[in-house]
Design an enzyme around this catalytic site. Structure first.
Site, PDB file in Angstrom:
ATOM      1  N   ASP A  33       0.849  -1.201   0.000  1.00 23.08           N
ATOM      2  CA  ASP A  33       0.000   0.000   0.000  1.00 23.08           C
ATOM      3  C   ASP A  33       0.875   1.238   0.000  1.00 23.08           C
ATOM      4  OD1 ASP A  33      -2.181   1.945   0.745  1.00 23.08           O
ATOM      5  OD2 ASP A  33      -3.278   0.091   1.049  1.00 23.08           O
ATOM      6  N   THR A  37      -4.876   6.564   0.243  1.00 30.63           N
ATOM      7  CA  THR A  37      -6.222   6.634   0.832  1.00 30.63           C
ATOM      8  C   THR A  37      -6.390   5.605   1.943  1.00 30.63           C
ATOM      9  OG1 THR A  37      -7.169   5.187  -0.865  1.00 30.63           O
ATOM     10  CG2 THR A  37      -7.313   7.565  -1.260  1.00 30.63           C
ATOM     11  N   VAL A  59       1.651   0.768  -6.298  1.00 31.23           N
ATOM     12  CA  VAL A  59       1.661  -0.384  -7.217  1.00 31.23           C
ATOM     13  C   VAL A  59       1.602   0.043  -8.680  1.00 31.23           C
ATOM     14  CG1 VAL A  59       0.655  -1.967  -5.519  1.00 31.23           C
ATOM     15  CG2 VAL A  59      -0.858  -0.706  -7.100  1.00 31.23           C
ATOM     16  N   LEU A  75      -6.769  -4.889  -4.678  1.00 28.61           N
ATOM     17  CA  LEU A  75      -7.745  -3.942  -4.125  1.00 28.61           C
ATOM     18  C   LEU A  75      -7.178  -2.530  -4.105  1.00 28.61           C
ATOM     19  CD1 LEU A  75      -8.377  -6.860  -2.736  1.00 28.61           C
ATOM     20  CD2 LEU A  75      -9.862  -5.513  -1.293  1.00 28.61           C
ATOM     21  N   ALA A 116     -10.389  -6.864  -7.851  1.00 29.70           N
ATOM     22  CA  ALA A 116     -11.528  -6.223  -7.197  1.00 29.70           C
ATOM     23  C   ALA A 116     -12.102  -5.187  -8.159  1.00 29.70           C
ATOM     24  CB  ALA A 116     -11.082  -5.559  -5.894  1.00 29.70           C
ATOM     25  N   TYR A 147     -12.842   6.401 -12.376  1.00 23.28           N
ATOM     26  CA  TYR A 147     -12.953   5.172 -11.587  1.00 23.28           C
ATOM     27  C   TYR A 147     -13.608   4.063 -12.418  1.00 23.28           C
ATOM     28  CZ  TYR A 147     -14.104   2.151  -7.585  1.00 23.28           C
ATOM     29  OH  TYR A 147     -14.217   1.100  -6.709  1.00 23.28           O
TER      30      TYR A 147
END
Ligand code: UDP
Length: 326
Positions: A33, A37, A59, A75, A116, A147
């Site tokens: 991570d 967020t 990532v 995710l 995801a 998104y």
């Protein structure tokens, strides 16, 4: 079957619960991570767990994970509308470069990759409830497209990887999920309403509140993700709770649950806000034996307790087993 699983976005709301569940069943977890967020506090309790490792990385730039990998969960992405609208280019980058790096990592290790994805791929749907065969109605140039299209592109990448390289993949379309560890400033409807209700502030219903959502408690959602990982299903498969409420009903439920005196006020509806959303979960039921079990009132009570803790206000009364006392 115990493995060593990479959770991209493992410091986020959903990702951190996934880390917990995987560790609890005996898997090793490498959480990756960049905490753009997500929150360090979401995984702080895992720091001393022998099966847990934390890699701080974006990532979309690199996934610096050494050693064996038997599975990859992707995710990694801003997920709440205010978060992705504030990070449009980062959201597109993580949904394209990030997903591709995760797929490449899984392929190199012969590992299963779980993407995801989201109910947002259905956009503002003409088909109700939404089943996986529906292709959706997304505005490709509206603000939400950063998104929606990033996730749609990720799905395309996943299928191309499978078709051209034989990568073992699964796609889960996640519907609105709520639970403990939603950030107080996340901006999604459940955390907003609960905080507003607990702080005696007006609940902000966007538009007339007639739009619908179907809310899934985080533990149910994570069980579905793991069931997909453990299966050989490619999907896409909807994982969400089919109990559908209008946003106004949700506001009223929150006020009642909290015994709050907060009024309900109306604010402008965000651009391209989907008018209704409800998953058809026939496939999850038949192929994965999965369905949600948590009642809304119980899930809301647990979420309220977590938010109350975060901001230091009095939460709702809970009985010993974490269920709402009332
Ligand atoms: N919403 C609202 N008040 C809020 C936050 C959200 O009325 O304070 C509405 C929003 O317009 C949408 C629904 O609640 O119709 C769910 O919004 P959320 O941001 O949680 O997720 P979305 O489903 O839009 O991704």
């Amino acid at each position: 079957m115990n493995g060593r699983l990479v959770v991209m976005g493992g410091g986020g709301f959903l990702g951190s619960h996934l880390c917990d569940h995987l560790l609890a069943r005996g898997d090793e977890v490498v959480c990756v991570d960049d905490f753009s967020t997500g929150r360090r506090s979401n995984v702080a309790h895992l720091a001393d767990h022998p099966g847990f490792a934390l890699v701080e990385a974006d990532v979309s730039v690199s996934i610096p994970v050494d050693g064996p990998v038997t599975g990859v969960f992707n995710l990694a992405s801003p997920a709440s509308p205010p978060d992705y609208l504030a990070r449009p280019l980062e959201t597109l980058a993580v949904g394209s470069e990030g997903s591709r790096r995760g797929l490449d990592l899984a392929h190199r290790h012969n590992a299963r990759f779980i993407m995801a994805s989201t109910s947002e791929v259905y956009g503002d749907p003409e088909v109700h409830p939404q089943s996986e065969s529906y292709w959706g109605r997304v505005n490709p140039v509206g603000p939400r497209s950063v998104y929606d299209e990033a996730k749609r592109f990720s799905e395309a990448l996943v299928m191309a990887h499978r078709r051209t390289l034989g990568t073992d993949v699964g796609i889960v379309r996640i519907f609105n999920t709520y639970g403990p560890r939603l950030r107080p400033d996340d901006g999604r409807v459940v955390s907003n309403f609960l905080l507003q209700g607990m702080q005696g502030e007006p609940l902000t219903v966007y538009g007339d509140g007639s739009q619908t959502r179907s809310l899934c408690y985080v533990d149910d959602e994570v069980r579905g993700l793991i069931a997909l990982f453990d299966s050989d299903l490619t999907g896409p498969v909807n994982i969400g709770n089919p109990d559908e409420y209008t946003v106004l009903e949700l506001a009223q439920t929150v006020v009642e649950l909290l015994g709050s005196s907060s009024p309900i006020v109306h604010q402008p509806l965000p651009v391209d806000d989907p008018t209704r959303r409800r998953p058809d979960i026939s496939l999850a039921r038949s192929a994965l034996g999965w369905e949600p079990t948590t009642e809304l009132a119980d899930g809301l009570a647990r979420t309220a307790a977590s938010l109350a803790d975060d901001v230091g206000v009095a939460g709702p009364a809970l009985s010993d087993d974490g269920r709402s006392a009332g």
